[in-house]
Scaffold this motif. Structure first.
Motif, PDB file in Angstrom:
ATOM      1  N   GLY A  73       0.812  -1.214   0.000  1.00 39.69           N
ATOM      2  CA  GLY A  73       0.000   0.000   0.000  1.00 39.69           C
ATOM      3  C   GLY A  73       0.846   1.264   0.000  1.00 39.69           C
ATOM      4  N   ARG A  74       1.995   1.209  -0.673  1.00 45.46           N
ATOM      5  CA  ARG A  74       2.904   2.358  -0.703  1.00 45.46           C
ATOM      6  C   ARG A  74       3.071   2.865  -2.131  1.00 45.46           C
ATOM      7  NH1 ARG A  74       7.909   0.347   3.098  1.00 45.46           N
ATOM      8  NH2 ARG A  74       6.734   0.186   5.033  1.00 45.46           N
ATOM      9  N   LYS A  75       3.315   4.160  -2.230  1.00 45.01           N
ATOM     10  CA  LYS A  75       3.580   4.780  -3.515  1.00 45.01           C
ATOM     11  C   LYS A  75       4.966   5.409  -3.465  1.00 45.01           C
ATOM     12  CE  LYS A  75       0.539   7.214  -6.032  1.00 45.01           C
ATOM     13  NZ  LYS A  75      -0.306   8.343  -6.434  1.00 45.01           N
ATOM     14  N   LYS A  76       5.750   5.167  -4.506  1.00 42.46           N
ATOM     15  CA  LYS A  76       7.104   5.709  -4.591  1.00 42.46           C
ATOM     16  C   LYS A  76       7.152   6.631  -5.812  1.00 42.46           C
ATOM     17  CE  LYS A  76      11.840   4.018  -5.165  1.00 42.46           C
ATOM     18  NZ  LYS A  76      12.677   2.828  -5.229  1.00 42.46           N
ATOM     19  N   THR A  77       7.633   7.851  -5.606  1.00 41.26           N
ATOM     20  CA  THR A  77       7.738   8.786  -6.719  1.00 41.26           C
ATOM     21  C   THR A  77       9.161   9.323  -6.819  1.00 41.26           C
ATOM     22  OG1 THR A  77       7.079  10.669  -5.361  1.00 41.26           O
ATOM     23  CG2 THR A  77       5.328   9.513  -6.542  1.00 41.26           C
ATOM     24  N   TYR A  78       9.501   9.788  -8.015  1.00 34.80           N
ATOM     25  CA  TYR A  78      10.812  10.362  -8.272  1.00 34.80           C
ATOM     26  C   TYR A  78      10.613  11.498  -9.257  1.00 34.80           C
ATOM     27  CZ  TYR A  78      15.712  10.746  -9.625  1.00 34.80           C
ATOM     28  OH  TYR A  78      16.971  11.216  -9.855  1.00 34.80           O
ATOM     29  N   HIS A  79      11.252  12.629  -9.010  1.00 29.67           N
ATOM     30  CA  HIS A  79      11.195  13.730  -9.964  1.00 29.67           C
ATOM     31  C   HIS A  79      12.467  14.550  -9.880  1.00 29.67           C
ATOM     32  CE1 HIS A  79      10.026  17.647 -11.696  1.00 29.67           C
ATOM     33  NE2 HIS A  79       9.505  16.840 -12.598  1.00 29.67           N
ATOM     34  N   ARG A  80      13.076  14.781 -11.023  1.00 33.34           N
ATOM     35  CA  ARG A  80      14.281  15.619 -11.115  1.00 33.34           C
ATOM     36  C   ARG A  80      14.222  16.419 -12.393  1.00 33.34           C
ATOM     37  NH1 ARG A  80      19.161  15.462  -7.632  1.00 33.34           N
ATOM     38  NH2 ARG A  80      18.742  13.748  -6.260  1.00 33.34           N
ATOM     39  N   ARG A  81      14.857  17.594 -12.353  1.00 33.82           N
ATOM     40  CA  ARG A  81      15.011  18.431 -13.537  1.00 33.82           C
ATOM     41  C   ARG A  81      16.490  18.775 -13.662  1.00 33.82           C
ATOM     42  NH1 ARG A  81      10.506  21.861 -15.120  1.00 33.82           N
ATOM     43  NH2 ARG A  81      12.078  23.470 -15.470  1.00 33.82           N
ATOM     44  N   PHE A  82      17.013  18.655 -14.875  1.00 28.95           N
ATOM     45  CA  PHE A  82      18.404  18.988 -15.140  1.00 28.95           C
ATOM     46  C   PHE A  82      18.460  19.999 -16.277  1.00 28.95           C
ATOM     47  CE2 PHE A  82      18.400  14.734 -13.378  1.00 28.95           C
ATOM     48  CZ  PHE A  82      19.475  14.744 -12.504  1.00 28.95           C
ATOM     49  N   ARG A  83      19.146  21.106 -16.039  1.00 32.76           N
ATOM     50  CA  ARG A  83      19.356  22.115 -17.086  1.00 32.76           C
ATOM     51  C   ARG A  83      20.771  21.930 -17.627  1.00 32.76           C
ATOM     52  NH1 ARG A  83      16.927  26.390 -18.838  1.00 32.76           N
ATOM     53  NH2 ARG A  83      15.416  26.388 -17.134  1.00 32.76           N
ATOM     54  N   PHE A  84      20.901  21.970 -18.955  1.00 30.60           N
ATOM     55  CA  PHE A  84      22.187  21.729 -19.589  1.00 30.60           C
ATOM     56  C   PHE A  84      22.786  23.021 -20.121  1.00 30.60           C
ATOM     57  CE2 PHE A  84      20.286  17.675 -19.195  1.00 30.60           C
ATOM     58  CZ  PHE A  84      21.352  16.827 -18.954  1.00 30.60           C
ATOM     59  N   PRO A  85      24.098  23.198 -19.907  1.00 32.88           N
ATOM     60  CA  PRO A  85      24.754  24.449 -20.269  1.00 32.88           C
ATOM     61  C   PRO A  85      25.120  24.572 -21.747  1.00 32.88           C
ATOM     62  CG  PRO A  85      26.328  22.987 -19.242  1.00 32.88           C
ATOM     63  CD  PRO A  85      24.982  22.307 -19.171  1.00 32.88           C
TER      64      PRO A  85
END
Length: 122
Positions: A73-85
């Motif tokens: 009964g668990r939820k796992k989330t992941y979120h990332r943002r990467f800006r490239f030069p």
């Protein structure tokens, strides 16, 4: 009480540009440049390939994932943002997810912008 050497939790996950190529303690990713491409590897154990979404938007790579464990009964989330030069050839970006590690290769694009010569008067 917060000790002086304890990182502030509000800073975690911001991926500040000054940290883009630095060694960040406890980081779940590695980013480096080799042979005219960026290589980004992210430790993402526990996700299935179809639970991971990647999107490229004007120099920013967005990574989002969501996994629901029905048994616990668990939820796992992941979120990332990467800006490239540098300019990335968005049509040539490819990604692979193997054994809990996401690897994304982002080839840098040749700059097609041609400058205009500025006459110097003197």
């Amino acid at each position: 009480m917060v000790r002086a050497n304890t990182p502030s939790t509000w800073m975690q996950g911001l991926d500040l540009p000054s940290q883009l190529f630095g060694d960040i303690g406890g980081s779940d990713y590695e980013l480096y440049e080799e042979d005219d491409e960026f290589v980004l590897t992210i430790d993402m154990p526990g996700f299935e390939t179809d639970e991971i979404q990647l999107a490229w938007d004007d120099g920013v790579l967005n990574i989002a994932a969501e996994h629901t464990d029905e048994n616990r009964g668990r939820k796992k989330t992941y979120h990332r943002r990467f800006r490239f030069p540098k300019t990335v050839d968005e049509d040539e970006i490819n990604a692979e997810y193997t054994n809990g590690v996401l690897e994304i290769r982002l080839p840098t694009a040749e700059s097609t912008a041609q400058g205009k010569e500025i006459p110097l008067e003197g």
